[in-house]
Design a protein around this motif. Sequence first.
Motif, short mmCIF file in Angstrom:
data_model
loop_
_atom_site.label_atom_id
_atom_site.label_comp_id
_atom_site.label_asym_id
_atom_site.label_seq_id
_atom_site.Cartn_x
_atom_site.Cartn_y
_atom_site.Cartn_z
N VAL A 45 0.86 -1.18 0.00
CA VAL A 45 0.00 0.00 0.00
C VAL A 45 0.90 1.23 0.00
O VAL A 45 1.74 1.40 0.88
CB VAL A 45 -0.91 0.02 1.25
CG1 VAL A 45 -1.76 1.28 1.27
CG2 VAL A 45 -1.77 -1.23 1.31
N SER A 46 0.71 2.08 -1.01
CA SER A 46 1.43 3.36 -1.08
C SER A 46 0.43 4.47 -0.91
O SER A 46 -0.70 4.39 -1.40
CB SER A 46 2.12 3.50 -2.44
OG SER A 46 3.06 2.49 -2.61
N SER A 47 0.85 5.52 -0.23
CA SER A 47 -0.06 6.65 -0.02
C SER A 47 0.55 7.92 -0.61
O SER A 47 1.76 8.00 -0.83
CB SER A 47 -0.36 6.82 1.47
OG SER A 47 0.83 7.06 2.16
N PRO A 48 -0.29 8.93 -0.86
CA PRO A 48 0.20 10.17 -1.47
C PRO A 48 1.23 10.91 -0.61
O PRO A 48 2.01 11.70 -1.12
CB PRO A 48 -1.05 11.03 -1.63
CG PRO A 48 -2.20 10.09 -1.52
CD PRO A 48 -1.73 8.93 -0.72
N ASP A 49 1.26 10.65 0.69
CA ASP A 49 2.22 11.35 1.55
C ASP A 49 3.59 10.65 1.56
O ASP A 49 4.40 10.85 2.45
CB ASP A 49 1.69 11.50 2.96
CG ASP A 49 1.48 10.17 3.65
OD1 ASP A 49 1.66 9.12 3.01
OD2 ASP A 49 1.14 10.19 4.85
N GLN A 50 3.83 9.82 0.55
CA GLN A 50 5.11 9.15 0.32
C GLN A 50 5.47 8.14 1.40
O GLN A 50 6.64 7.94 1.71
CB GLN A 50 6.23 10.17 0.14
CG GLN A 50 6.02 11.08 -1.05
CD GLN A 50 7.11 12.12 -1.16
OE1 GLN A 50 7.89 12.32 -0.26
NE2 GLN A 50 7.13 12.80 -2.29
N THR A 51 4.48 7.52 2.00
CA THR A 51 4.74 6.40 2.91
C THR A 51 4.31 5.13 2.20
O THR A 51 3.46 5.15 1.32
CB THR A 51 3.97 6.56 4.24
OG1 THR A 51 2.58 6.57 3.96
CG2 THR A 51 4.38 7.82 4.97
N ALA A 52 4.92 4.04 2.58
CA ALA A 52 4.58 2.75 1.99
C ALA A 52 4.48 1.71 3.09
O ALA A 52 5.14 1.81 4.13
CB ALA A 52 5.63 2.34 0.97
N GLU A 53 3.64 0.73 2.83
CA GLU A 53 3.43 -0.33 3.82
C GLU A 53 3.39 -1.66 3.08
O GLU A 53 2.62 -1.81 2.12
CB GLU A 53 2.11 -0.06 4.53
CG GLU A 53 1.89 -0.83 5.77
CD GLU A 53 0.66 -0.33 6.48
OE1 GLU A 53 0.79 0.49 7.41
OE2 GLU A 53 -0.44 -0.74 6.08
N ARG A 76 4.39 -10.32 8.90
CA ARG A 76 5.19 -9.14 9.23
C ARG A 76 4.69 -7.96 8.41
O ARG A 76 4.38 -8.09 7.23
CB ARG A 76 6.64 -9.43 8.89
CG ARG A 76 7.56 -8.26 8.99
CD ARG A 76 8.96 -8.70 8.81
NE ARG A 76 9.25 -9.51 9.98
CZ ARG A 76 10.42 -10.01 10.27
NH1 ARG A 76 11.42 -9.83 9.46
NH2 ARG A 76 10.61 -10.71 11.35
N LYS A 77 4.62 -6.80 9.05
CA LYS A 77 4.22 -5.56 8.39
C LYS A 77 5.42 -4.60 8.47
O LYS A 77 5.90 -4.31 9.55
CB LYS A 77 3.00 -4.97 9.08
CG LYS A 77 2.42 -3.77 8.38
CD LYS A 77 1.18 -3.29 9.09
CE LYS A 77 0.00 -3.54 8.20
NZ LYS A 77 -1.19 -2.85 8.65
N VAL A 78 5.88 -4.15 7.30
CA VAL A 78 7.02 -3.24 7.22
C VAL A 78 6.49 -1.90 6.72
O VAL A 78 5.90 -1.82 5.64
CB VAL A 78 8.11 -3.78 6.26
CG1 VAL A 78 9.27 -2.80 6.17
CG2 VAL A 78 8.57 -5.15 6.70
N ARG A 79 6.72 -0.87 7.49
CA ARG A 79 6.22 0.46 7.15
C ARG A 79 7.40 1.40 6.92
O ARG A 79 8.27 1.53 7.78
CB ARG A 79 5.35 0.97 8.29
CG ARG A 79 4.57 2.16 7.94
CD ARG A 79 3.49 2.40 8.96
NE ARG A 79 2.67 3.46 8.51
CZ ARG A 79 2.05 4.32 9.29
NH1 ARG A 79 2.11 4.16 10.58
NH2 ARG A 79 1.35 5.28 8.78
N THR A 80 7.42 2.06 5.75
CA THR A 80 8.46 3.03 5.43
C THR A 80 7.85 4.42 5.56
O THR A 80 6.87 4.73 4.88
CB THR A 80 8.99 2.81 4.00
OG1 THR A 80 9.41 1.45 3.88
CG2 THR A 80 10.15 3.73 3.70
#
Length: 173
Positions: A45-53, A76-80
């Motif tokens: 999942v990518s969001s407009p605020d430039q975070t990814a999960e 596992r969930k990896v959040r950038t």
Amino acid sequence: MAIVKSSVPGMMFIALIALPWLVSTWFYSAGRVVWECHLDFEMLVSSPDQTAERTLGSYSQFFYGNNLGFSRISGRKVRTLKNGQTRVHNFNRFIDFKYVQAGPYLKNKVTKVTRKQGDTLDDDQHLAFMSPPGEDVYVQVLKLGPSTYSFGRLGMPRQICQGRQGWLMPRLR
């Protein structure tokens, strides 16, 4: 006539041996797992605020003949984050549910969610295939073969399920 008289005791002996097994099999069949569904998944999942999960996991469902079941989800969930930092969370949960057939759908009601050892994911973070207790979840069912079905939820990957003797949904075509 002599053959009939001599076979009656043998038939009674066979009936006395087989009858308890048949009765116990019928009586305890509701407590057996009649359907199992397994799925390994990856969701990005990518969001407009430039975070990814990115979520990697394994999901299994077990349906009992008495309209109860449980699910197991782990992974596992990896959040950038925007600043480039990475947060890693593990999840390992068991979900108890009740289910009923509603036409070509199954209606599942989550009754209990249990966190197991090693689960570091916060409760407020969304997790695929998870619903809070008390919520009704409708799953579409498609028959693929004599004892094989595909289960699907809106927006989620499809699960392929195997059953025994078509006990859960014998009328689906």
